[in-house]
Design an enzyme around this catalytic site. Structure first.
Site, short mmCIF file in Angstrom:
data_model
loop_
_atom_site.label_atom_id
_atom_site.label_comp_id
_atom_site.label_asym_id
_atom_site.label_seq_id
_atom_site.Cartn_x
_atom_site.Cartn_y
_atom_site.Cartn_z
N GLY A 45 0.44 5.02 2.76
CA GLY A 45 1.50 4.10 3.14
C GLY A 45 2.74 4.11 2.27
N ASP A 103 -1.09 -7.42 1.83
CA ASP A 103 -1.43 -8.40 2.87
C ASP A 103 -2.36 -9.45 2.25
OD1 ASP A 103 -2.17 -9.79 5.11
OD2 ASP A 103 -3.04 -8.09 6.17
N LYS A 131 3.14 -10.05 2.28
CA LYS A 131 2.78 -11.12 3.23
C LYS A 131 2.28 -12.32 2.43
CE LYS A 131 1.69 -8.32 7.31
NZ LYS A 131 0.61 -7.91 8.25
N PHE A 152 2.09 -8.16 12.22
CA PHE A 152 1.80 -6.75 12.01
C PHE A 152 3.10 -5.93 12.11
CE2 PHE A 152 0.31 -2.50 12.88
CZ PHE A 152 -0.68 -2.37 11.94
N ASP A 159 1.60 2.30 9.22
CA ASP A 159 1.09 2.83 10.48
C ASP A 159 0.40 1.79 11.34
OD1 ASP A 159 -1.18 2.73 8.57
OD2 ASP A 159 -2.29 3.56 10.27
N ARG A 165 4.30 6.10 10.99
CA ARG A 165 4.70 6.22 9.57
C ARG A 165 6.06 6.89 9.41
NH1 ARG A 165 0.21 4.89 6.44
NH2 ARG A 165 -1.82 5.59 7.17
P1 IMP Z 1 -4.69 -5.86 1.75
O1 IMP Z 1 -5.88 -5.42 0.94
O2 IMP Z 1 -5.04 -6.87 2.79
O3 IMP Z 1 -3.53 -6.31 0.90
O4 IMP Z 1 -4.32 -4.60 2.60
C1 IMP Z 1 -3.26 -3.81 2.36
C2 IMP Z 1 -3.29 -2.62 3.27
O5 IMP Z 1 -3.51 -3.00 4.63
C3 IMP Z 1 -1.94 -1.96 3.25
O6 IMP Z 1 -1.84 -1.02 2.21
C4 IMP Z 1 -1.85 -1.38 4.64
O7 IMP Z 1 -2.46 -0.11 4.66
C5 IMP Z 1 -2.64 -2.32 5.50
N1 IMP Z 1 -1.76 -3.32 6.18
C6 IMP Z 1 -1.69 -4.65 5.95
N2 IMP Z 1 -0.79 -5.23 6.76
C7 IMP Z 1 -0.26 -4.24 7.51
C8 IMP Z 1 0.76 -4.21 8.55
O8 IMP Z 1 1.36 -5.23 8.96
N3 IMP Z 1 1.03 -2.99 9.06
C9 IMP Z 1 0.41 -1.84 8.68
N4 IMP Z 1 -0.54 -1.83 7.72
C10 IMP Z 1 -0.87 -3.02 7.15
MG MG Z 2 -1.77 1.10 2.17
#
Ligand code: IMP
Ligand code: MG
Length: 175
Positions: A45, A103, A131, A152, A159, A165
């Site tokens: 990402g 996120d 987020k 999202f 992606d 991407r």
């Molecule tokens: P976390 O562990 O929930 O913070 O997840 C982070 C990962 O989830 C990011 O590095 C992304 O790969 C994916 N992710 C979280 N939200 C989104 C989104 O809105 N679009 C695309 N990928 C997301």
């Molecule tokens: Mg990621």
């Protein structure tokens, strides 16, 4: 704009992204002057954000991309991520972790602790997008491009099921 089965609307234009990335790079260049930081972007990402950011950094620095994968087996706290691909010694170095989006913060939380175990001089986090839920993980994200609602998004490295991407702008899912 359609990706696979979902519709998306333009959310953050590439010009706005470029401006913000440049500002963050300026801030980092000032803060890390004389410290020779190591940037550690998390694939896949972060690839576009990291390359645009680092191009604008004006001080000597090093770079090592990493990937995460899940550990075998589960723990009570859910999924734990393990780093791979790190090709340098981070001991006593000033590290800046770079990701596309935080996120829940779970991914970054476990990476942060794994890096801390390598005894760097310091570790900070730079994420293009943040987020609000991430706050729950008590992660301090020092460099944030944009704080966004809990929708999202795709594009500029992010992606939807592997696609999107390559997009220059960031798009938000249609509600
Ligand atoms: P976390 O562990 O929930 O913070 O997840 C982070 C990962 O989830 C990011 O590095 C992304 O790969 C994916 N992710 C979280 N939200 C989104 C989104 O809105 N679009 C695309 N990928 C997301
Ligand atoms: Mg990621």
């Amino acid at each position: 704009m359609r990706i696979k089965d979902k519709e998306f609307d333009l959310f953050i234009h590439e010009d706005a992204i470029g401006k913000r990335v440049k500002a963050l790079a300026g801030e980092i260049s000032t803060t890390y002057a004389g410290l020779d930081p190591v940037f550690v972007p998390i694939l896949n990402g972060a690839f576009l954000f990291a390359s645009d950011l680092i191009k604008e950094v004006s001080i000597p620095c090093e770079l090592s991309f990493v990937k995460t994968s899940s550990y075998d087996g589960t723990t009570s706290t859910g999924e734990i991520k393990k780093l791979s691909g790190l090709n340098m010694d981070l001991r006593s170095r000033h590290v800046v972790l770079i990701d596309d989006i935080i996120d829940t913060g779970l991914t970054m939380h476990s990476i942060f602790h794994e890096i801390m175990g390598m005894k760097p001089a310091s570790v900070e986090i730079a994420s293009l997008l943040l987020k609000p839920e991430a706050v729950q993980k008590q992660l301090e994200v020092k460099y944030v491009g944009f704080t966004i609602p809990n929708d999202f998004v795709v594009g500029y490295g992010l992606d939807y099921d592997g696609f999107g991407r390559n997009l220059k702008d960031i798009y938000r899912i249609k509600s």
